[in-house]
Design a protein around this motif. Structure first.
Motif, short mmCIF file in Angstrom:
data_model
loop_
_atom_site.label_atom_id
_atom_site.label_comp_id
_atom_site.label_asym_id
_atom_site.label_seq_id
_atom_site.Cartn_x
_atom_site.Cartn_y
_atom_site.Cartn_z
N ALA A 195 0.83 -1.21 0.00
CA ALA A 195 0.00 0.00 0.00
C ALA A 195 0.86 1.26 0.00
N ARG A 196 1.95 1.25 0.75
CA ARG A 196 2.81 2.44 0.81
C ARG A 196 3.56 2.65 -0.50
N LYS A 197 3.98 1.57 -1.13
CA LYS A 197 4.65 1.71 -2.42
C LYS A 197 3.67 2.25 -3.47
N LEU A 198 2.44 1.74 -3.42
CA LEU A 198 1.42 2.20 -4.36
C LEU A 198 1.08 3.68 -4.09
N THR A 199 1.09 4.07 -2.84
CA THR A 199 0.83 5.48 -2.49
C THR A 199 1.94 6.38 -3.04
N ALA A 200 3.19 5.89 -2.99
CA ALA A 200 4.30 6.66 -3.54
C ALA A 200 4.14 6.85 -5.04
N LEU A 201 3.69 5.80 -5.74
CA LEU A 201 3.44 5.92 -7.18
C LEU A 201 2.32 6.91 -7.45
N ALA A 202 1.29 6.88 -6.61
CA ALA A 202 0.17 7.82 -6.77
C ALA A 202 0.64 9.25 -6.60
N SER A 203 1.56 9.47 -5.67
CA SER A 203 2.04 10.83 -5.41
C SER A 203 2.81 11.41 -6.59
N ASP A 204 3.35 10.54 -7.45
CA ASP A 204 4.03 11.02 -8.66
C ASP A 204 3.04 11.51 -9.71
N ASP A 236 0.44 -12.72 1.63
CA ASP A 236 1.02 -11.39 1.41
C ASP A 236 0.48 -10.68 0.18
N HIS A 237 -0.63 -11.16 -0.37
CA HIS A 237 -1.24 -10.51 -1.53
C HIS A 237 -2.26 -9.47 -1.07
N VAL A 238 -2.60 -8.58 -2.00
CA VAL A 238 -3.66 -7.60 -1.76
C VAL A 238 -4.57 -7.59 -2.99
N GLN A 239 -5.81 -7.21 -2.75
CA GLN A 239 -6.75 -6.95 -3.85
C GLN A 239 -6.80 -5.43 -4.02
N VAL A 240 -6.40 -4.96 -5.20
CA VAL A 240 -6.37 -3.53 -5.48
C VAL A 240 -7.60 -3.16 -6.30
N GLY A 241 -8.31 -2.14 -5.87
CA GLY A 241 -9.50 -1.70 -6.59
C GLY A 241 -9.39 -0.25 -7.00
N TYR A 242 -9.25 0.00 -8.30
CA TYR A 242 -9.19 1.36 -8.84
C TYR A 242 -10.59 1.84 -9.18
N ARG A 243 -10.94 3.05 -8.76
CA ARG A 243 -12.20 3.68 -9.17
C ARG A 243 -11.91 4.49 -10.43
N LEU A 280 3.80 -5.64 -7.94
CA LEU A 280 3.70 -4.18 -8.03
C LEU A 280 5.00 -3.58 -8.57
N THR A 281 6.13 -4.10 -8.10
CA THR A 281 7.43 -3.61 -8.58
C THR A 281 7.60 -3.89 -10.08
N HIS A 283 5.27 -4.01 -12.29
CA HIS A 283 4.28 -3.33 -13.11
C HIS A 283 4.05 -1.88 -12.67
N GLU A 284 5.15 -1.20 -12.29
CA GLU A 284 5.02 0.19 -11.85
C GLU A 284 4.43 1.06 -12.96
N GLY A 285 4.85 0.83 -14.21
CA GLY A 285 4.34 1.62 -15.32
C GLY A 285 2.85 1.46 -15.50
N LEU A 286 2.34 0.24 -15.32
CA LEU A 286 0.90 0.00 -15.43
C LEU A 286 0.15 0.79 -14.38
N HIS A 287 0.62 0.75 -13.14
CA HIS A 287 -0.07 1.46 -12.06
C HIS A 287 0.00 2.97 -12.26
N THR A 288 1.12 3.45 -12.75
CA THR A 288 1.23 4.89 -13.03
C THR A 288 0.18 5.32 -14.04
N GLN A 289 -0.04 4.51 -15.07
CA GLN A 289 -1.06 4.83 -16.06
C GLN A 289 -2.46 4.75 -15.46
N LEU A 290 -2.71 3.72 -14.65
CA LEU A 290 -4.03 3.57 -14.05
C LEU A 290 -4.38 4.76 -13.16
N PHE A 291 -3.38 5.30 -12.47
CA PHE A 291 -3.65 6.48 -11.65
C PHE A 291 -4.10 7.67 -12.50
N ARG A 292 -3.63 7.74 -13.74
CA ARG A 292 -4.05 8.84 -14.61
C ARG A 292 -5.42 8.60 -15.23
#
Length: 314
Positions: A195-204, A236-243, A280-281, A283-292
């Motif tokens: 969650a913290r790593k994903l938050t850091a990507l969101a902050s970018d 150690d998995h998470v379910q990530v849900g993007y709105r 997550l590591t 697929h950082e590029g995928l998550h960066t795009q999803l945040f946009r």
């Protein structure tokens, strides 16, 4: 003399045989009862069209003294489905029981997402309106099952008639029973790292980002609203849900599939999939795009880095 169904033979396509005509039949007419339908769904839960579900229990006893017909679960995210089955048309008692049993199981398993499901041979216009009204505020699904005879063979078909529930946005001031951050770290240390790593990507990508520790999930908030929710899962998995913005949902699904990520939910502006810190590591590029592509309500974006190949459309 038994009346014949009013059917029409469709003209055959060029070069092919005549298309068979399906004749609707009631399950009672075919010698089937509710117990048969329960068993059929329990052994083949995917026929409901709600995902690759698994059966948990049939005829589950409730504290009220009644019995829930079927309890199903989605093994990917532990979502639970309380299913009531009936032959014939919907009636008041089955709708009430469906909601009562849904509420009882929700209280028994408060950490999981629950959906009430009513399966009937016919959802009448009167009760269609009632169930549809409930679906605005309650996760309730209405499914119609129909037996059809085709060329002397009988099959059964399930059609989702009602599925209109959308979980509302929650302001931080309205969040009940917030969970202590240290409790999350103690119980789910690896999931918190994700969650913290994903938050850091969101902050970018986004302005005014914070990681929020709620009772049943973690949330990445930007502005006044949660944009991503994160649920703890096994190993150690998470379910990530993007709105998501609806207009970007199809592109988001395609981007996930291109990266080898399989979405477990992709509807009503929600995109969910399973991941861990390693995934997550990778697929950082995928998550960066999803945040946009997330829901842009009262949201501010940071400009993408110079030369970035992906950018939110204006």
């Amino acid at each position: 003399m038994k009346p014949q169904p009013n059917v029409q033979i469709l003209p055959a396509p060029s070069g092919s045989a005549t298309l068979p005509v399906s004749i609707p039949r009631s399950l009672r007419e075919l010698g089937r009862d509710e117990a048969w339908l329960q068993k059929f769904i329990f052994e083949n839960p995917s026929v409901l069209g709600l995902g690759e579900l698994q059966g948990v229990r049939r005829e589950r006893t409730q504290h009220s003294g009644g019995r829930l017909d079927l309890l199903l679960t989605n093994p990917e995210n532990d979502d639970m489905y309380e299913v009531e089955v009936m032959l014939g048309a919907t009636d008041e008692s089955h709708i009430i029981r469906t909601l009562e049993y849904w509420d009882a199981e929700k209280r028994r398993w408060p950490q999981r997402k629950h959906t009430a499901v009513l399966v009937a041979e016919r959802i009448t216009s009167r009760f269609y309106n009632v169930i549809h009204l409930l679906s605005v505020t309650t996760p309730v699904v209405g499914i119609q099952c129909n037996a059809l005879e085709i060329d002397g063979r009988t099959g059964i078909h399930f059609t989702k008639m009602i599925d209109g529930y959308v979980e509302p946005d929650v302001d931080i001031e309205e969040e009940a029973n917030p969970q202590d951050e240290q409790a999350w770290i103690t119980r789910f240390p690896e999931q918190v790292k994700v969650a913290r790593k994903l938050t850091a990507l969101a902050s970018d990508c986004l302005v005014d980002v914070e990681l929020r520790f709620a009772q049943q999930y973690l949330a990445i908030r930007a502005g006044r609203y949660d944009r991503v929710r994160i649920w703890s899962r096994k190993r150690d998995h998470v379910q990530v849900g993007y709105r998501m913005e609806e207009e970007y949902l199809e592109e988001a699904v395609a981007a996930c599939e291109a990266a080898g990520v399989v979405p477990s939910l992709q509807k009503r502006g929600e995109l969910q999939f399973l991941t861990d810190l390693k995934g997550l590591t990778s697929h950082e590029g995928l998550h960066t795009q999803l945040f946009r592509w997330v829901n842009s309500r009262e949201l501010q974006f940071r400009p993408p880095p110079e030369g970035a190949p992906l950018e939110r459309a204006s």
